[in-house]
Design a protein around this motif. Structure first.
Motif, PDB file in Angstrom:
ATOM      1  N   VAL A 109       0.862  -1.173   0.000  1.00  0.00           N
ATOM      2  CA  VAL A 109       0.000   0.000   0.000  1.00  0.00           C
ATOM      3  C   VAL A 109       0.895   1.219   0.000  1.00  0.00           C
ATOM      4  O   VAL A 109       1.777   1.336   0.858  1.00  0.00           O
ATOM      5  CB  VAL A 109      -0.921   0.009   1.232  1.00  0.00           C
ATOM      6  N   ALA A 110       0.714   2.104  -0.944  1.00  0.00           N
ATOM      7  CA  ALA A 110       1.572   3.273  -1.080  1.00  0.00           C
ATOM      8  C   ALA A 110       0.726   4.532  -1.176  1.00  0.00           C
ATOM      9  O   ALA A 110      -0.410   4.518  -1.660  1.00  0.00           O
ATOM     10  CB  ALA A 110       2.457   3.135  -2.323  1.00  0.00           C
ATOM     11  N   GLU A 111       1.302   5.609  -0.658  1.00  0.00           N
ATOM     12  CA  GLU A 111       0.699   6.935  -0.772  1.00  0.00           C
ATOM     13  C   GLU A 111       1.330   7.655  -1.964  1.00  0.00           C
ATOM     14  O   GLU A 111       2.545   7.642  -2.135  1.00  0.00           O
ATOM     15  CB  GLU A 111       0.927   7.737   0.516  1.00  0.00           C
ATOM     16  N   MET A 112       0.500   8.291  -2.807  1.00  0.00           N
ATOM     17  CA  MET A 112       0.998   8.983  -3.992  1.00  0.00           C
ATOM     18  C   MET A 112       1.259  10.447  -3.682  1.00  0.00           C
ATOM     19  O   MET A 112       0.453  11.105  -3.004  1.00  0.00           O
ATOM     20  CB  MET A 112      -0.006   8.880  -5.150  1.00  0.00           C
ATOM     21  N   VAL A 113       2.373  10.921  -4.186  1.00  0.00           N
ATOM     22  CA  VAL A 113       2.735  12.334  -4.073  1.00  0.00           C
ATOM     23  C   VAL A 113       3.042  12.825  -5.478  1.00  0.00           C
ATOM     24  O   VAL A 113       3.956  12.303  -6.134  1.00  0.00           O
ATOM     25  CB  VAL A 113       3.952  12.527  -3.150  1.00  0.00           C
ATOM     26  N   PRO A 114       2.303  13.794  -5.985  1.00  0.00           N
ATOM     27  CA  PRO A 114       2.585  14.317  -7.343  1.00  0.00           C
ATOM     28  C   PRO A 114       3.917  15.054  -7.341  1.00  0.00           C
ATOM     29  O   PRO A 114       4.329  15.637  -6.338  1.00  0.00           O
ATOM     30  CB  PRO A 114       1.414  15.250  -7.613  1.00  0.00           C
ATOM     31  N   ARG A 115       4.561  15.020  -8.444  1.00  0.00           N
ATOM     32  CA  ARG A 115       5.852  15.704  -8.560  1.00  0.00           C
ATOM     33  C   ARG A 115       5.700  17.226  -8.520  1.00  0.00           C
ATOM     34  O   ARG A 115       6.668  17.945  -8.370  1.00  0.00           O
ATOM     35  CB  ARG A 115       6.557  15.279  -9.858  1.00  0.00           C
ATOM     36  N   SER A 116       4.490  17.672  -8.634  1.00  0.00           N
ATOM     37  CA  SER A 116       4.247  19.118  -8.536  1.00  0.00           C
ATOM     38  C   SER A 116       3.953  19.554  -7.108  1.00  0.00           C
ATOM     39  O   SER A 116       3.580  20.711  -6.888  1.00  0.00           O
ATOM     40  CB  SER A 116       3.073  19.491  -9.451  1.00  0.00           C
ATOM     41  N   ALA A 117       4.092  18.612  -6.128  1.00  0.00           N
ATOM     42  CA  ALA A 117       3.754  18.962  -4.740  1.00  0.00           C
ATOM     43  C   ALA A 117       4.718  20.014  -4.209  1.00  0.00           C
ATOM     44  O   ALA A 117       5.921  19.965  -4.439  1.00  0.00           O
ATOM     45  CB  ALA A 117       3.815  17.716  -3.872  1.00  0.00           C
ATOM     46  N   ASP A 118       4.149  20.982  -3.495  1.00  0.00           N
ATOM     47  CA  ASP A 118       4.952  22.056  -2.912  1.00  0.00           C
ATOM     48  C   ASP A 118       5.471  21.646  -1.528  1.00  0.00           C
ATOM     49  O   ASP A 118       5.140  20.592  -1.012  1.00  0.00           O
ATOM     50  CB  ASP A 118       4.116  23.332  -2.789  1.00  0.00           C
ATOM     51  N   VAL A 119       6.221  22.557  -0.967  1.00  0.00           N
ATOM     52  CA  VAL A 119       6.737  22.346   0.393  1.00  0.00           C
ATOM     53  C   VAL A 119       5.564  22.332   1.367  1.00  0.00           C
ATOM     54  O   VAL A 119       4.678  23.188   1.297  1.00  0.00           O
ATOM     55  CB  VAL A 119       7.742  23.446   0.776  1.00  0.00           C
ATOM     56  N   GLY A 120       5.548  21.346   2.271  1.00  0.00           N
ATOM     57  CA  GLY A 120       4.473  21.225   3.250  1.00  0.00           C
ATOM     58  C   GLY A 120       3.310  20.395   2.764  1.00  0.00           C
ATOM     59  O   GLY A 120       2.272  20.344   3.441  1.00  0.00           O
ATOM     60  N   TYR A 121       3.448  19.759   1.611  1.00  0.00           N
ATOM     61  CA  TYR A 121       2.367  18.936   1.066  1.00  0.00           C
ATOM     62  C   TYR A 121       2.105  17.772   2.034  1.00  0.00           C
ATOM     63  O   TYR A 121       3.021  17.087   2.474  1.00  0.00           O
ATOM     64  CB  TYR A 121       2.763  18.399  -0.312  1.00  0.00           C
ATOM     65  N   LEU A 122       0.821  17.570   2.388  1.00  0.00           N
ATOM     66  CA  LEU A 122       0.433  16.497   3.314  1.00  0.00           C
ATOM     67  C   LEU A 122       0.394  15.186   2.550  1.00  0.00           C
ATOM     68  O   LEU A 122      -0.463  14.983   1.685  1.00  0.00           O
ATOM     69  CB  LEU A 122      -0.921  16.791   3.955  1.00  0.00           C
ATOM     70  N   VAL A 123       1.326  14.283   2.863  1.00  0.00           N
ATOM     71  CA  VAL A 123       1.387  12.990   2.196  1.00  0.00           C
ATOM     72  C   VAL A 123       0.388  12.036   2.833  1.00  0.00           C
ATOM     73  O   VAL A 123      -0.457  11.463   2.150  1.00  0.00           O
ATOM     74  CB  VAL A 123       2.820  12.413   2.299  1.00  0.00           C
ATOM     75  N   THR A 124       0.446  11.858   4.094  1.00  0.00           N
ATOM     76  CA  THR A 124      -0.487  11.007   4.827  1.00  0.00           C
ATOM     77  C   THR A 124      -0.335  11.334   6.307  1.00  0.00           C
ATOM     78  O   THR A 124       0.503  12.184   6.696  1.00  0.00           O
ATOM     79  CB  THR A 124      -0.202   9.515   4.580  1.00  0.00           C
ATOM     80  N   LYS A 125      -1.072  10.672   7.111  1.00  0.00           N
ATOM     81  CA  LYS A 125      -1.019  10.878   8.555  1.00  0.00           C
ATOM     82  C   LYS A 125      -0.987   9.523   9.251  1.00  0.00           C
ATOM     83  O   LYS A 125      -1.829   8.663   8.988  1.00  0.00           O
ATOM     84  CB  LYS A 125      -2.236  11.681   9.037  1.00  0.00           C
ATOM     85  N   VAL A 126       0.026   9.346  10.118  1.00  0.00           N
ATOM     86  CA  VAL A 126       0.130   8.132  10.917  1.00  0.00           C
ATOM     87  C   VAL A 126      -0.774   8.292  12.144  1.00  0.00           C
ATOM     88  O   VAL A 126      -0.629   9.250  12.911  1.00  0.00           O
ATOM     89  CB  VAL A 126       1.577   7.861  11.360  1.00  0.00           C
ATOM     90  N   VAL A 127      -1.727   7.385  12.270  1.00  0.00           N
ATOM     91  CA  VAL A 127      -2.684   7.440  13.368  1.00  0.00           C
ATOM     92  C   VAL A 127      -2.381   6.281  14.321  1.00  0.00           C
ATOM     93  O   VAL A 127      -2.337   5.124  13.883  1.00  0.00           O
ATOM     94  CB  VAL A 127      -4.136   7.355  12.863  1.00  0.00           C
TER      95      VAL A 127
END
Length: 816
Positions: free
Chosen positions: A578-596
């Motif tokens: 299971v992977a989280e996607m991050v676009p290459r256009s993501a800026d600084v501070g982009y929320l990838v995921t949250k560990v709960v």
């Protein structure tokens, strides 16, 4: 820290400690503790006595902030305090002998005071003796002039040695050398001192030895190292003296008043010698050795005047017999005795002796009931010994005289315990001396009671706390109840009342000691299952009938960090990625995921923090320490790898802390197909790969074992069948053809095999050149059998039967 009772070691130090303690109590300073040390004397300056901060349970920071200092009063300071280290050091040389003399034990008493808040501690340093002083004599040489006519057994008193050390280090024995003419005699007195005498055992001969030199040695045998002192004894042997001194009286009498000052002249004795010159010079001395005469009296050696040397007490000795000796320089002597009568003074208080005493009396006692019988003694005589006693307080008791110097204390009115449960009765006795002396004694009398008061708890309710995961049987806390009654009526027993907690009897959770009220845990508590519960304790006295009271106890379970954090998201799976996607256009501070994550503990044990433990590119991602959010910390670039693997550790705030680790897979891509192409060969979890490798190796081993086993079995069967065929071929016995089921001849007419063979052939695209040899062999066998059956006379019968058997065996041996 518990306050210890102040114990005196040295009288002066004790008085100073008591005075300081009284001043501290007047100033309301908190006396928090006492510490004691023991050190040998003569320690070097700067030597460590002890870590007072550790021994008192204080920190070095507390000594600094409190400006800790030592207070010794007006005495000299031998000890100093190092605040930065929290230790006591030797400030000045300590000599036990100069500090305490012969007093045992010897100790220094001082106090340590802290400020902000002001605190007070007492410190006692005991100084132990070391053997640093040898026995010494007051004079280094003693001279004796002894007549050569002195008889064997004549005794000569020697000077005693002095040893400033005490105990085993003190003076223990003497030796005298040489012992040609004299031997040493040591007499142990009742007070522990040693009386040393030199006894003549061989007559002196002036013509042979006019002068003798002896060495008297004093030893402290118990010291380490052993030390000694010596004195030279020089003896001059005199010529014969034929006239001995003679006293004017054989018995003298004198009187002296007790408590007379030292130096008071008691009497004078006189002796004369008929000789002339040095032989007529008389020396007076006291010869008493077994009693304490020498401690009380002394005699002037020249004029025979006897005076007081010590204290004289009528009550100890009412008379003394002093044995006196007059000796001339020739060694001849005469003796007499002096009887001294001691006159009494009124210097003793009456002594009150309790003959019989009742500590308890019932409140319904009758009038004139005897409570105590006392006897009065006064060591003085005459009017100084006449005593009268009385009770001065206004109490329901009085003194009655039974016989001379015997009194009875009896009840004078009705008693009521509810008004007074105890009486302190002071009896005072005075003599008729001038001035009058008196003494008193206080008698404590308790009034017995009936059971009319119920036990009362110290609190209206209790709250107790216990940390979870406790050991069963550990004591939690104590409830206490008091009863105003006395004795058995006030004896309180504690009982746990029947109740239930969540349907379970409360006795399964706690128990209580019936005598002490100590509550124990019966089981180990789990905060996550039960956080608190209540129960009631009954206090019951031992009266008849018993009285009781109840109190409610609330038990609070305290949490312990015994559960690690549990990760809720992302969910960890063993077989899929299971992977989280991050676009290459993501800026600084982009929320990838949250560990709960959660922690079933409470309080700070459940406060979670998140840390990035491992990452493919640490410069690309960060984890929020409080919220577990994974964000980018820089702009994503084309150079960044598509596959990113992050290892996040979740820790709680317990002591010690517990943690859990979660793997987060991140795909840096703009399209889903790109993610699939990259993650199709994404390695599985290491543990999963390790397990898969293990099972593959295990399967390969099993298959190999089965293959080898089958191969051995097949070869064994081949060999067995071949041997059977050879036996049949060479046998001369008629061969009976074997017809397997479904292969028998049909009435012997057709000569064909009535059986259908069905075969399933699976062939690959590259197997077109292969053929089925089994079919051709079967055809050959079938054809041969047909020939044999159609032409039975072509061959000999035995040959035919043998060949048929061979064909049949060959048919069954066909494997392919």
């Amino acid at each position: 820290m518990r306050l210890h009772a102040v114990q005196s070691i040295e009288q002066k130090g004790t008085l100073l400690a008591i005075k300081l303690l009284r001043n501290v109590l007047m100033l309301n300073l908190p006396l928090l503790g006492q510490v004691s040390y023991s050190i040998p004397e003569e320690m070097e300056k700067g030597a460590v006595i002890g870590n007072i901060a550790q021994d008192l349970g204080l920190g070095v920071d507390r000594l600094k902030s409190g400006k800790a200092r030592i207070y010794t009063g007006n005495t000299e300071e031998y000890v100093e305090l190092k605040r930065d280290r929290g230790v006591l050091l030797i400030k000045d040389r300590i000599d036990r002998e100069s500090l305490c003399g012969q007093t045992m034990p010897c100790a220094l008493h001082f106090q340590m005071i802290l400020e902000n808040p002001m605190e007070f501690y007492t410190v006692t340093v005991e100084i132990t003796d070391i053997n640093d002083n040898p026995p010494t004599f007051e004079r280094g040489e003693m001279k004796y002039e002894i007549s050569e006519s002195a008889l064997t057994g004549a005794r000569f008193v020697l000077e005693k040695a002095i040893d400033d050390d005490v105990g085993v280090n003190g003076l223990s024995s003497y030796t005298l050398k040489p012992t040609d003419n004299f031997v040493l005699k040591t007499i142990n007195r009742g007070d522990g001192t040693k009386h040393v005498e030199m006894v003549l055992q061989k007559p002196l001969d002036r013509e042979k030895h006019e002068h003798l030199s002896l060495i008297l040695t004093a030893l402290d045998d118990g010291g380490e190292p052993q030390m000694s002192g010596t004195m030279l004894i020089v003896i001059t042997v005199l010529d014969v003296n034929d006239n001995a001194p003679v006293f004017t009286q054989q018995t003298y009498k004198a009187t002296v008043t007790e408590n007379s000052p030292k130096g008071t002249v008691v009497a004078t004795v006189t002796a004369s010698d008929a000789d002339q010159g040095s032989n007529s010079k008389i020396t007076y001395s006291i010869t008493n050795t077994l009693d304490n005469v020498r401690k009380v009296f002394q005699v002037n050696e020249e004029n025979g005047q006897i005076s007081l040397f010590g204290e004289i007490d009528f009550e100890r000795s009412r008379h003394f017999q002093i044995n006196l000796r007059a000796s001339d320089e020739g060694g001849l002597t005469d003796s007499c005795k002096l009887i001294v009568e001691v006159q009494d003074l009124n210097d003793n208080k009456p002594e009150i002796n309790i003959m019989s005493k009742s500590n308890v009396i019932s409140e319904d006692a009758k009038l004139s009931t005897v409570v105590t019988m006392i006897n009065i003694e006064d060591l003085d005589s005459g009017e100084n010994g006449n005593v009268k006693c009385f009770v001065i307080e206004n109490i329901p008791f009085m003194l009655k005289t039974s016989t001379n110097n015997f009194y009875s204390l009896v009840t004078d009115s009705d008693l009521d315990r509810e008004r007074a449960s105890e009486y302190n009765i002071t009896v005072t006795c005075s003599d008729e001396g001038v001035p009058s002396l008196s003494s008193s004694v206080t008698l404590t009398l308790q009034i017995s009671d009936v059971n009319d008061n119920e036990p009362v708890f110290e609190r209206s309710s209790y709250e107790a706390y216990i940390v979870e995961n406790n050991t069963p049987g550990v004591s939690i806390f104590t409830v206490r109840a008091t009863d105003a009654d006395w004795n058995q009526n006030a004896r309180v027993s504690y009982i746990l009342e029947d109740s239930s907690v969540n349907g379970v009897p409360v006795s399964s959770y706690v128990s209580i000691s019936a005598d002490s009220g100590v509550i124990h845990a019966v089981r180990s508590f789990d905060y996550e299952q039960i956080k608190d519960f209540q129960f009631r304790v009954k206090a019951q006295d031992g009266g008849s009938p018993p009285l009781s009271s109840n109190v409610t106890v609330k038990m609070m379970i305290q949490d312990q960090n015994d559960n690690p954090p549990q990760v809720l998201y992302p969910v960890q799976t063993g077989g899929s990625v299971v992977a989280e996607m991050v676009p290459r256009s993501a800026d600084v501070g982009y929320l990838v995921t949250k560990v709960v994550a959660v922690d079933v503990d409470s309080g700070q044990n459940a406060w979670l923090s998140y840390k990035l433990q491992k990452a493919t590119d640490r410069a690309l991602f960060e984890v929020g320490s409080q919220n577990g959010e994974i964000r980018t910390i820089r702009q994503v670039s084309d150079k960044d790898a598509v596959k990113q693997r992050l290892s996040v550790i979740v820790e709680d705030n317990g002591q010690p802390s517990r943690s859990a680790t979660v793997i987060v897979n991140v795909a840096v891509a703009d399209s889903f197909p790109e993610v699939l192409s990259e993650f199709s060969d994404f390695p599985h979890d290491k543990e999963y790969n390790d397990n898969l490798t293990f099972y593959l190796v295990l399967a390969l081993a099993v298959v190999s074992f089965l293959f080898v086993t089958c191969l051995v079995v097949i070869i064994s069967v081949k060999i067995y069948r071949w041997r059977q065929s050879r036996i049949l071929y060479h046998s001369n016995l008629p061969v009976i053809p074997y017809y397997p089921p479904r292969y028998s001849d049909t009435l012997g007419t057709t000569g064909t095999l009535q059986h259908v063979y069905n075969y399933e052939v699976c062939r690959t695209t590259d197997s077109r050149k292969s053929d089925c040899k089994f079919d051709r062999e079967m055809l050959n066998v079938s054809a041969s059998l047909n020939v044999l059956y159609r032409n039975p006379h072509m061959f000999d019968r035995e040959v035919t039967q043998s060949r048929i058997s061979v064909y049949i065996l060959q048919f069954y041996d066909v494997d392919s």
